[in-house]
Scaffold this motif. Structure first.
Motif, PDB file in Angstrom:
ATOM      1  N   MET A  50      11.327 -36.430 -43.510  1.00 25.47           N
ATOM      2  CA  MET A  50      11.714 -35.719 -42.282  1.00 25.47           C
ATOM      3  C   MET A  50      10.913 -34.439 -42.179  1.00 25.47           C
ATOM      4  O   MET A  50      10.853 -33.648 -43.105  1.00 25.47           O
ATOM      5  CB  MET A  50      13.204 -35.406 -42.298  1.00 25.47           C
ATOM      6  N   GLY A  51      10.254 -34.205 -41.053  1.00 22.91           N
ATOM      7  CA  GLY A  51       9.458 -33.008 -40.862  1.00 22.91           C
ATOM      8  C   GLY A  51      10.314 -31.816 -40.494  1.00 22.91           C
ATOM      9  O   GLY A  51      11.498 -31.933 -40.206  1.00 22.91           O
ATOM     10  N   GLU A  52       9.695 -30.627 -40.443  1.00 23.13           N
ATOM     11  CA  GLU A  52      10.452 -29.403 -40.220  1.00 23.13           C
ATOM     12  C   GLU A  52      10.607 -29.059 -38.740  1.00 23.13           C
ATOM     13  O   GLU A  52      11.565 -28.408 -38.353  1.00 23.13           O
ATOM     14  CB  GLU A  52       9.755 -28.230 -40.925  1.00 23.13           C
ATOM     15  N   ARG A  53       9.650 -29.466 -37.883  1.00 23.60           N
ATOM     16  CA  ARG A  53       9.620 -28.975 -36.515  1.00 23.60           C
ATOM     17  C   ARG A  53      10.898 -29.344 -35.751  1.00 23.60           C
ATOM     18  O   ARG A  53      11.259 -30.514 -35.651  1.00 23.60           O
ATOM     19  CB  ARG A  53       8.397 -29.526 -35.788  1.00 23.60           C
ATOM     20  N   ASP A  54      11.552 -28.333 -35.211  1.00 17.35           N
ATOM     21  CA  ASP A  54      12.727 -28.505 -34.354  1.00 17.35           C
ATOM     22  C   ASP A  54      13.855 -29.275 -35.034  1.00 17.35           C
ATOM     23  O   ASP A  54      14.667 -29.915 -34.368  1.00 17.35           O
ATOM     24  CB  ASP A  54      12.334 -29.224 -33.056  1.00 17.35           C
ATOM     25  N   THR A  55      13.916 -29.250 -36.345  1.00 18.45           N
ATOM     26  CA  THR A  55      14.985 -29.932 -37.066  1.00 18.45           C
ATOM     27  C   THR A  55      16.307 -29.200 -36.825  1.00 18.45           C
ATOM     28  O   THR A  55      16.382 -27.972 -36.886  1.00 18.45           O
ATOM     29  CB  THR A  55      14.682 -29.960 -38.571  1.00 18.45           C
ATOM     30  N   ARG A  56      17.361 -29.974 -36.573  1.00 19.33           N
ATOM     31  CA  ARG A  56      18.681 -29.410 -36.339  1.00 19.33           C
ATOM     32  C   ARG A  56      19.549 -29.723 -37.546  1.00 19.33           C
ATOM     33  O   ARG A  56      19.860 -30.893 -37.795  1.00 19.33           O
ATOM     34  CB  ARG A  56      19.279 -29.986 -35.048  1.00 19.33           C
ATOM     35  N   ILE A  57      19.909 -28.700 -38.282  1.00 21.29           N
ATOM     36  CA  ILE A  57      20.607 -28.865 -39.553  1.00 21.29           C
ATOM     37  C   ILE A  57      22.003 -28.283 -39.452  1.00 21.29           C
ATOM     38  O   ILE A  57      22.179 -27.115 -39.113  1.00 21.29           O
ATOM     39  CB  ILE A  57      19.832 -28.192 -40.701  1.00 21.29           C
ATOM     40  N   LEU A  58      23.004 -29.104 -39.763  1.00 18.79           N
ATOM     41  CA  LEU A  58      24.384 -28.652 -39.846  1.00 18.79           C
ATOM     42  C   LEU A  58      24.671 -28.267 -41.288  1.00 18.79           C
ATOM     43  O   LEU A  58      24.530 -29.092 -42.192  1.00 18.79           O
ATOM     44  CB  LEU A  58      25.336 -29.758 -39.378  1.00 18.79           C
ATOM     45  N   VAL A  59      25.061 -27.022 -41.513  1.00 21.31           N
ATOM     46  CA  VAL A  59      25.384 -26.515 -42.847  1.00 21.31           C
ATOM     47  C   VAL A  59      26.886 -26.312 -42.917  1.00 21.31           C
ATOM     48  O   VAL A  59      27.442 -25.447 -42.223  1.00 21.31           O
ATOM     49  CB  VAL A  59      24.652 -25.190 -43.147  1.00 21.31           C
ATOM     50  N   THR A  60      27.591 -27.099 -43.732  1.00 18.98           N
ATOM     51  CA  THR A  60      29.018 -26.862 -43.915  1.00 18.98           C
ATOM     52  C   THR A  60      29.214 -25.780 -44.980  1.00 18.98           C
ATOM     53  O   THR A  60      28.457 -25.693 -45.939  1.00 18.98           O
ATOM     54  CB  THR A  60      29.760 -28.136 -44.334  1.00 18.98           C
ATOM     55  N   GLY A  61      30.232 -24.941 -44.776  1.00 19.80           N
ATOM     56  CA  GLY A  61      30.445 -23.835 -45.710  1.00 19.80           C
ATOM     57  C   GLY A  61      29.376 -22.775 -45.592  1.00 19.80           C
ATOM     58  O   GLY A  61      29.064 -22.079 -46.570  1.00 19.80           O
ATOM     59  N   GLY A  62      28.816 -22.604 -44.398  1.00 17.84           N
ATOM     60  CA  GLY A  62      27.691 -21.694 -44.216  1.00 17.84           C
ATOM     61  C   GLY A  62      28.035 -20.218 -44.262  1.00 17.84           C
ATOM     62  O   GLY A  62      27.126 -19.388 -44.226  1.00 17.84           O
ATOM     63  N   ALA A  63      29.327 -19.875 -44.357  1.00 15.10           N
ATOM     64  CA  ALA A  63      29.702 -18.473 -44.529  1.00 15.10           C
ATOM     65  C   ALA A  63      30.059 -18.160 -45.976  1.00 15.10           C
ATOM     66  O   ALA A  63      30.462 -17.034 -46.283  1.00 15.10           O
ATOM     67  CB  ALA A  63      30.874 -18.121 -43.611  1.00 15.10           C
ATOM     68  N   GLY A  64      29.920 -19.135 -46.866  1.00 17.52           N
ATOM     69  CA  GLY A  64      30.149 -18.908 -48.285  1.00 17.52           C
ATOM     70  C   GLY A  64      28.914 -18.341 -48.962  1.00 17.52           C
ATOM     71  O   GLY A  64      27.904 -18.038 -48.316  1.00 17.52           O
ATOM     72  N   PHE A  65      28.985 -18.225 -50.268  1.00 10.61           N
ATOM     73  CA  PHE A  65      27.897 -17.592 -51.019  1.00 10.61           C
ATOM     74  C   PHE A  65      26.589 -18.373 -50.889  1.00 10.61           C
ATOM     75  O   PHE A  65      25.590 -17.867 -50.350  1.00 10.61           O
ATOM     76  CB  PHE A  65      28.319 -17.459 -52.480  1.00 10.61           C
ATOM     77  N   ILE A  66      26.559 -19.619 -51.358  1.00 10.26           N
ATOM     78  CA  ILE A  66      25.325 -20.392 -51.295  1.00 10.26           C
ATOM     79  C   ILE A  66      25.030 -20.797 -49.855  1.00 10.26           C
ATOM     80  O   ILE A  66      23.880 -20.735 -49.402  1.00 10.26           O
ATOM     81  CB  ILE A  66      25.407 -21.631 -52.209  1.00 10.26           C
ATOM     82  N   GLY A  67      26.060 -21.183 -49.105  1.00 10.03           N
ATOM     83  CA  GLY A  67      25.847 -21.599 -47.729  1.00 10.03           C
ATOM     84  C   GLY A  67      25.224 -20.510 -46.877  1.00 10.03           C
ATOM     85  O   GLY A  67      24.330 -20.780 -46.056  1.00 10.03           O
ATOM     86  N   SER A  68      25.675 -19.271 -47.034  1.00  9.53           N
ATOM     87  CA  SER A  68      25.095 -18.187 -46.233  1.00  9.53           C
ATOM     88  C   SER A  68      23.641 -17.934 -46.630  1.00  9.53           C
ATOM     89  O   SER A  68      22.810 -17.615 -45.768  1.00  9.53           O
ATOM     90  CB  SER A  68      25.922 -16.908 -46.380  1.00  9.53           C
ATOM     91  N   ALA A  69      23.315 -18.085 -47.915  1.00  9.05           N
ATOM     92  CA  ALA A  69      21.921 -17.946 -48.342  1.00  9.05           C
ATOM     93  C   ALA A  69      21.054 -19.026 -47.708  1.00  9.05           C
ATOM     94  O   ALA A  69      19.918 -18.770 -47.286  1.00  9.05           O
ATOM     95  CB  ALA A  69      21.828 -18.004 -49.865  1.00  9.05           C
ATOM     96  N   VAL A  70      21.584 -20.253 -47.629  1.00  5.41           N
ATOM     97  CA  VAL A  70      20.858 -21.347 -46.988  1.00  5.41           C
ATOM     98  C   VAL A  70      20.647 -21.045 -45.506  1.00  5.41           C
ATOM     99  O   VAL A  70      19.540 -21.211 -44.965  1.00  5.41           O
ATOM    100  CB  VAL A  70      21.610 -22.679 -47.176  1.00  5.41           C
ATOM    101  N   CYS A  71      21.707 -20.590 -44.826  1.00  2.00           N
ATOM    102  CA  CYS A  71      21.573 -20.259 -43.403  1.00  2.00           C
ATOM    103  C   CYS A  71      20.540 -19.155 -43.189  1.00  2.00           C
ATOM    104  O   CYS A  71      19.671 -19.258 -42.304  1.00  2.00           O
ATOM    105  CB  CYS A  71      22.917 -19.844 -42.832  1.00  2.00           C
ATOM    106  N   ARG A  72      20.616 -18.092 -43.970  1.00  2.00           N
ATOM    107  CA  ARG A  72      19.659 -16.991 -43.810  1.00  2.00           C
ATOM    108  C   ARG A  72      18.237 -17.478 -44.034  1.00  2.00           C
ATOM    109  O   ARG A  72      17.308 -17.129 -43.286  1.00  2.00           O
ATOM    110  CB  ARG A  72      19.986 -15.844 -44.789  1.00  2.00           C
ATOM    111  N   HIS A  73      18.050 -18.313 -45.061  1.00  2.00           N
ATOM    112  CA  HIS A  73      16.715 -18.810 -45.390  1.00  2.00           C
ATOM    113  C   HIS A  73      16.161 -19.693 -44.282  1.00  2.00           C
ATOM    114  O   HIS A  73      15.007 -19.529 -43.853  1.00  2.00           O
ATOM    115  CB  HIS A  73      16.781 -19.582 -46.709  1.00  2.00           C
ATOM    116  N   LEU A  74      16.958 -20.627 -43.800  1.00  2.27           N
ATOM    117  CA  LEU A  74      16.486 -21.562 -42.772  1.00  2.27           C
ATOM    118  C   LEU A  74      16.229 -20.855 -41.445  1.00  2.27           C
ATOM    119  O   LEU A  74      15.227 -21.128 -40.769  1.00  2.27           O
ATOM    120  CB  LEU A  74      17.497 -22.686 -42.587  1.00  2.27           C
ATOM    121  N   VAL A  75      17.123 -19.956 -41.058  1.00  2.88           N
ATOM    122  CA  VAL A  75      16.941 -19.244 -39.803  1.00  2.88           C
ATOM    123  C   VAL A  75      15.691 -18.370 -39.862  1.00  2.88           C
ATOM    124  O   VAL A  75      14.901 -18.321 -38.911  1.00  2.88           O
ATOM    125  CB  VAL A  75      18.188 -18.404 -39.467  1.00  2.88           C
TER     126      VAL A  75
END
Length: 361
Positions: free
Chosen positions: A1-26
């Motif tokens: 799967m390529g990166e362009r315009d990928t829509r990713i649902l992150v569950t638990g995105g306000a938790g410790f690891i989840g928020s790091a994932v959200c910050r990184h991807l955004v």
């Protein structure tokens, strides 16, 4: 799967690891990040303040156990991948009250899988080929290791010790079953202990750091000789992005930093950082605050991960060594009292965290 315009649902995105994932991807800018978090005690939208309002980020306050709601969000947002991080994660809490761990980590995962399967089944051929369900898990599913240099590999049998680890092991098995039985394109990863900024203050490193800042006892279970492999959360976020975007469906990856430390050594390292940055009076060391407390039931001796597979197949390596990462983490807690002080104030009013002020992770 390529990166362009990928829509990713992150569950638990306000938790410790989840928020790091959200910050990184955004911050990367190539993906639209859909954060689903029901905001329990460990979910904190303040950990995402720097990406609020970004065009490629949105938060839904929702429960993964609400199957219809999850399916509705996936359809509305035209999701390409689910990164499932929502979980109850504190071992002490699982010992005292295992039911919520089964409800969230096992039943919640089943309902999320059902929603993902229904969504994926309705996609066109190209979108079906593109879709991934990435389940993020823990090395604790493997049980513990002796002090002999052995490591966890992806092929090891599961032997969980705590109700928390057992609930995560069950969810791992369920994800694999949905892949084999229904053909859902799944991915799994099992990580070692994470550390870094925005870590909820009942976990070992933030608890000890904040207690030291406040000159309170620094609790260590037993003799402190239990060993963990420590992984900086931002290195973990980079690894998870590589897995969800580039790994083959059905694969699993162990993610660790080859940074084993005993719990006592970690606590002493925090003390040494603070001794250098804000010395106590009269020549005293923060090490004087170390307090040994009775060990918890079933406390695993040692965890150690072999990350060779993700290194070789996806080209990932950690960027932060443990000592450097610990120093940066201590600096972050010194500089960001605005984030953790409200949590401590809530703890003083009789919340569960308050009951754990002397309980290390």
């Amino acid at each position: 799967m390529g990166e362009r315009d990928t829509r990713i649902l992150v569950t638990g995105g306000a938790g410790f690891i989840g928020s790091a994932v959200c910050r990184h991807l955004v911050a990367g800018g190539a993906a639209r990040v859909v954060n689903v978090d029901k905001l329990t005690y460990a979910g904190n939208l303040h950990s995402l303040h720097m990406i609020e309002g970004q065009a490629n980020y949105v938060h839904y306050r929702a429960d993964i156990g609400d199957e219809r709601r999850m399916l509705d969000i996936m359809c509305r947002e035209k999701i390409d991948a689910v990164m499932h991080l929502a979980a109850e994660s504190h071992v002490d809490r699982s010992i005292e009250g295992p039911d919520v761990f089964i409800e969230t980590n096992v039943v919640g995962t089943v309902r999320l899988l059902n929603a993902a399967l229904a969504y994926w089944s309705g996609l066109g051929p190209q979108a079906r080929e593109r879709f991934r369900f990435h389940h993020v898990s823990t090395d604790e599913v493997f049980g513990d290791l002796p002090f002999d240099g052995s490591v966890f590999t992806e092929e090891m049998a599961y032997a969980p010790s705590s109700p928390y680890a057992a609930s995560k092991a069950a969810s791992d098995h369920l994800v694999r079953a949905w892949g084999r039985t229904y053909g859902l394109p799944i991915l799994l990863s099992n990580c070692s202990n994470n550390f870094g900024p925005y870590h909820f203050p009942e976990k070992l490193i933030p608890l000890v750091t904040i207690n030291a800042i406040e000159e309170k006892p620094l609790p260590v279970y037993g003799s402190g000789q239990n060993v963990r492999d420590w992984l900086h959360v931002e290195d973990h976020a980079r690894a998870l992005e590589l897995v969800v975007l580039h790994a083959r469906p059905g694969e699993s990856y162990n993610i660790g930093a080859r940074a084993e430390r005993s719990n006592l050594a970690v606590v002493q390292g925090i003390c040494d950082c603070l001794d250098a940055r804000r010395p106590r009076g009269q020549g005293r060391s923060y090490r004087d605050l170390i307090t040994f407390v009775p060990d918890r039931p079933g406390h695993d001796r040692r965890y150690a991960i072999d990350p060779s597979k993700i290194e070789q197949e996806l080209g990932w390596k950690p960027r932060s060594g443990f000592d450097e990462g610990l120093s940066m983490t201590v600096d972050w807690y010194l500089a960001n009292r605005w984030w953790w002080e409200p949590i401590r104030r809530r703890s003083s009013s009789g919340t569960r965290l308050g009951e754990r002020q002397l309980r290390p992770a």
